[in-house]
Design a protein around this motif. Structure first.
Motif, PDB file in Angstrom:
ATOM      1  N   VAL A 150       0.846  -1.201   0.000  1.00 10.50           N
ATOM      2  CA  VAL A 150       0.000   0.000   0.000  1.00 10.50           C
ATOM      3  C   VAL A 150       0.879   1.247   0.000  1.00 10.50           C
ATOM      4  CG1 VAL A 150      -1.632   1.361   1.381  1.00 10.50           C
ATOM      5  CG2 VAL A 150      -1.998  -1.100   1.082  1.00 10.50           C
ATOM      6  N   GLU A 162      -2.721   6.733   7.511  1.00  9.51           N
ATOM      7  CA  GLU A 162      -3.495   6.548   6.279  1.00  9.51           C
ATOM      8  C   GLU A 162      -3.098   5.256   5.572  1.00  9.51           C
ATOM      9  OE1 GLU A 162      -6.303   7.244   3.303  1.00  9.51           O
ATOM     10  OE2 GLU A 162      -6.070   7.925   5.373  1.00  9.51           O
ATOM     11  N   ARG A 165      -4.847   2.595   7.429  1.00  7.27           N
ATOM     12  CA  ARG A 165      -6.298   2.619   7.176  1.00  7.27           C
ATOM     13  C   ARG A 165      -6.630   1.958   5.849  1.00  7.27           C
ATOM     14  NH1 ARG A 165     -10.615   5.691   5.041  1.00  7.27           N
ATOM     15  NH2 ARG A 165      -9.194   6.869   3.707  1.00  7.27           N
ATOM     16  N   ARG A 166      -5.877   2.267   4.811  1.00  6.77           N
ATOM     17  CA  ARG A 166      -6.136   1.653   3.499  1.00  6.77           C
ATOM     18  C   ARG A 166      -5.883   0.141   3.551  1.00  6.77           C
ATOM     19  NH1 ARG A 166      -6.547   5.628  -0.967  1.00  6.77           N
ATOM     20  NH2 ARG A 166      -6.617   7.619   0.126  1.00  6.77           N
ATOM     21  N   HIS A 168      -6.124  -1.770   6.129  1.00  6.50           N
ATOM     22  CA  HIS A 168      -7.219  -2.372   6.905  1.00  6.50           C
ATOM     23  C   HIS A 168      -8.469  -2.521   6.053  1.00  6.50           C
ATOM     24  CE1 HIS A 168      -9.516  -3.513  10.403  1.00  6.50           C
ATOM     25  NE2 HIS A 168     -10.372  -2.527  10.197  1.00  6.50           N
ATOM     26  N   MET A 169      -8.765  -1.543   5.250  1.00  6.27           N
ATOM     27  CA  MET A 169      -9.940  -1.612   4.376  1.00  6.27           C
ATOM     28  C   MET A 169      -9.806  -2.775   3.390  1.00  6.27           C
ATOM     29  SD  MET A 169     -10.417   2.470   3.676  1.00  6.27           S
ATOM     30  CE  MET A 169     -11.712   2.321   2.451  1.00  6.27           C
ATOM     31  N   LEU A 170      -8.618  -2.927   2.828  1.00  2.72           N
ATOM     32  CA  LEU A 170      -8.391  -4.050   1.915  1.00  2.72           C
ATOM     33  C   LEU A 170      -8.581  -5.379   2.636  1.00  2.72           C
ATOM     34  CD1 LEU A 170      -5.219  -2.673   0.098  1.00  2.72           C
ATOM     35  CD2 LEU A 170      -7.444  -3.101  -0.988  1.00  2.72           C
ATOM     36  N   PHE A 173     -12.233  -6.336   3.250  1.00  2.24           N
ATOM     37  CA  PHE A 173     -12.920  -6.873   2.077  1.00  2.24           C
ATOM     38  C   PHE A 173     -12.519  -8.313   1.793  1.00  2.24           C
ATOM     39  CE2 PHE A 173     -12.929  -7.967  -2.378  1.00  2.24           C
ATOM     40  CZ  PHE A 173     -14.264  -7.786  -2.693  1.00  2.24           C
ATOM     41  N   ILE A 202     -11.994  -3.582  -6.309  1.00  5.28           N
ATOM     42  CA  ILE A 202     -11.861  -3.124  -4.923  1.00  5.28           C
ATOM     43  C   ILE A 202     -10.528  -2.411  -4.726  1.00  5.28           C
ATOM     44  CG2 ILE A 202     -10.813  -5.188  -3.870  1.00  5.28           C
ATOM     45  CD1 ILE A 202     -13.676  -3.067  -2.425  1.00  5.28           C
ATOM     46  N   ARG A 205     -10.878   1.096  -6.074  1.00  2.00           N
ATOM     47  CA  ARG A 205     -11.741   1.930  -5.227  1.00  2.00           C
ATOM     48  C   ARG A 205     -11.011   2.348  -3.937  1.00  2.00           C
ATOM     49  NH1 ARG A 205     -17.419   1.423  -6.418  1.00  2.00           N
ATOM     50  NH2 ARG A 205     -17.768   0.034  -8.202  1.00  2.00           N
ATOM     51  N   ILE A 206     -10.358   1.407  -3.303  1.00  2.00           N
ATOM     52  CA  ILE A 206      -9.719   1.705  -2.021  1.00  2.00           C
ATOM     53  C   ILE A 206      -8.432   2.493  -2.198  1.00  2.00           C
ATOM     54  CG2 ILE A 206      -8.587   0.647  -0.011  1.00  2.00           C
ATOM     55  CD1 ILE A 206     -10.681  -1.539  -0.076  1.00  2.00           C
ATOM     56  N   MET A 207      -7.708   2.222  -3.269  1.00  3.51           N
ATOM     57  CA  MET A 207      -6.434   2.902  -3.482  1.00  3.51           C
ATOM     58  C   MET A 207      -6.557   4.148  -4.359  1.00  3.51           C
ATOM     59  SD  MET A 207      -4.678   1.033  -1.576  1.00  3.51           S
ATOM     60  CE  MET A 207      -3.197   1.984  -1.849  1.00  3.51           C
TER      61      MET A 207
END
Length: 208
Positions: A150, A162, A165-166, A168-170, A173, A202, A205-207
């Motif tokens: 990331v 940050e 956070r990214r 963690h979001m990945l 999912f 995904i 969208r997340i990155m």
């Protein structure tokens, strides 16, 4: 009957002779891994594991204090395998901006499908993992692979918070997706190509 018993004892003696102490520990961990996949983490006994491994029922206790310790060893080995696989696919996919992120998500799901029993075990044992320094360290090593990739995608100087956070979001999912897959609750019934497209979507969208 006596002859059969003697043959069984001879087979066990021969099997024990094939392993010195270090090999026996690894052999027992692999045997229990197979049993976890067949019967679940609670579906077998140490004596059954010893029988499968071709050793005496006392042999496992030379390397593990109890059943929980050998099951924990299986989980730790699983975490290490998953980390190594994730690291390998991420490095191999560095030809494009989001290639490593997509590869990590795909490999995570593939690991869950290949070893669903171990996958469940790994995350079942992580409850209260803050009290187990070894499990925490191994789990953090997996997360570090994601955060590393990331960080490479994000602009230079992006704050660590940050990045985390990214990542963690990945994980949210792909972890949910993996469990839906192994629990047979993914109504989409995705092909490999469709799953890849989903991972691309995904990641974008997340990155973004």
């Amino acid at each position: 009957m006596a002859e059969q018993k003697k043959l069984e004892q001879d087979d066990m003696t021969a099997a024990r002779a094939q392993y010195h102490h270090g090999d026996l520990r690894a052999h027992l961990i692999e045997t229990v891994r197979i049993l976890v996949e067949e019967k679940g983490a609670d579906g077998f006994s140490i004596s059954e594991a010893a029988r499968r491994a071709g050793v005496s029922s006392a042999a496992p206790y030379k390397h593990f204090h109890d059943r929980n310790e050998i099951v924990r060893a299986v989980a730790l080995a699983g975490i290490d395998r998953m980390r190594d696989q994730m690291d390998e696919v991420a490095l191999a996919a560095r030809g494009t901006r989001l290639g490593p992120i997509v590869a990590l998500g795909t490999q995570y799901s593939e690991f869950a499908r290949a070893e669903p029993g171990v996958f469940r075990l790994m995350f079942g044992l992580t409850k209260g993992h803050e009290k187990d320094d070894e499990i925490k360290a191994r789990g953090d090593a997996c997360a570090d692979v994601v955060r590393r990739e990331v960080r490479l995608v994000m602009p230079e100087g992006t704050p660590d918070m940050e990045i985390a956070r990214r990542a963690h979001m990945l994980h949210m999912f792909v972890h949910g997706h993996a469990f839906l897959e192994i629990d047979g609750k993914n109504d989409l019934d995705l092909t490999a190509e469709q799953e890849h497209a989903l991972m691309v979507d995904i990641a974008e969208r997340i990155m973004a």
